[in-house]
Design a protein around this motif. Sequence first.
Motif, short mmCIF file in Angstrom:
data_model
loop_
_atom_site.label_atom_id
_atom_site.label_comp_id
_atom_site.label_asym_id
_atom_site.label_seq_id
_atom_site.Cartn_x
_atom_site.Cartn_y
_atom_site.Cartn_z
N PHE A 9 0.85 -1.17 0.00
CA PHE A 9 0.00 0.00 0.00
C PHE A 9 0.90 1.23 0.00
N SER A 10 0.33 2.35 -0.37
CA SER A 10 1.10 3.59 -0.37
C SER A 10 1.51 3.96 1.05
N LEU A 13 -0.53 6.57 2.87
CA LEU A 13 -1.90 6.28 3.27
C LEU A 13 -2.04 6.26 4.78
N TYR A 64 -5.48 -1.71 7.42
CA TYR A 64 -4.33 -1.33 6.59
C TYR A 64 -3.02 -1.78 7.23
N LYS A 140 -7.36 10.23 -3.75
CA LYS A 140 -6.41 9.59 -4.66
C LYS A 140 -6.03 8.18 -4.21
N HIS A 141 -6.29 7.85 -2.93
CA HIS A 141 -5.98 6.51 -2.43
C HIS A 141 -7.17 5.56 -2.55
#
Length: 305
Positions: A9-10, A13, A64, A140-141
């Motif tokens: 994942f980014s 985030l 997450y 954007k996520h």
Amino acid sequence: MSKQHAHHFSPALGKVFYWAIGLNLAYTVIEAIFGFATDSMGLLSDAGHNLSDVASLLIALLAYKAALRPASARFTYGLGRATIEASLINAVILYIAVVFIVIESIERLQSPVVVNGDVVAWVAGIGVIINGVTTWMLMKHSRGDLNVKGAFLHMAADTLVSVGVVISGIVIRFTGWYQLDPIIGLVVAAIIAVSSYSLLRESLNLSFDAVPKDIDIHKIENIIDATPLVVSYHHLHIWPLSTTQVALTVHVVVDSPSDVDRTIDSLRARLSSAGIAHSTIEVETKNKVCKEEYHDRITHDRASE
């Protein structure tokens, strides 16, 4: 133990979640204080919704974090499914909030309460800014991740709801129409219910290992059929590892053992470009399949005698 199933994942985030939780928790406290002080159902219902959003953001953050953990000897696929369960929990939380808002709003319609329109408008105006900023951070996520998309949709709906509460406060200030406050509460409930339906449906489907909606199984079938050296295939299964990764298993048939490695490499690359993050491909030759089918048929015939 291989760590190939760790989910990616980014890195940004996590920070987005922390900021979103902090901002919305602070606003929820402010909104609840002024809601009780002014007896505003619009503010109280929105505060209740925002509190559920804080819980949803926290659940999404924990999922997450869990998904970032690598695979282990006990959890060989990692903990990516936590994002699916988080999406389902968040959807359920939203519908519980809807029930409470509707009940309280109906009671207020039957027994209207005098509301300070100025306070309602100013507090909700702060909400427009905070919810808008949070929505922008998550936007954007949210593409391609149901877990983040759920949080994004909540905040987008909250922004619209806050705009509605601002309007109700202004109208009450100039007209004295206090029944508008619980009506806004009902509108809030309707927006939450409608905007959350797709989240509930998709997260429920994924929890039962359904093919994710952004994966076209017919396209996958065509990719396998069109792969050079593949004669046929069977035992095709597609399921989600998380809200961002999809797994596939399939048995493909080729003419010769010499075709096995080339077939696996070619098919895996094609599947990866189609959104399949992890593929397990078993390759068989035509002779082996024919022998197995013959054995199965003989076994079945003997059992029938």
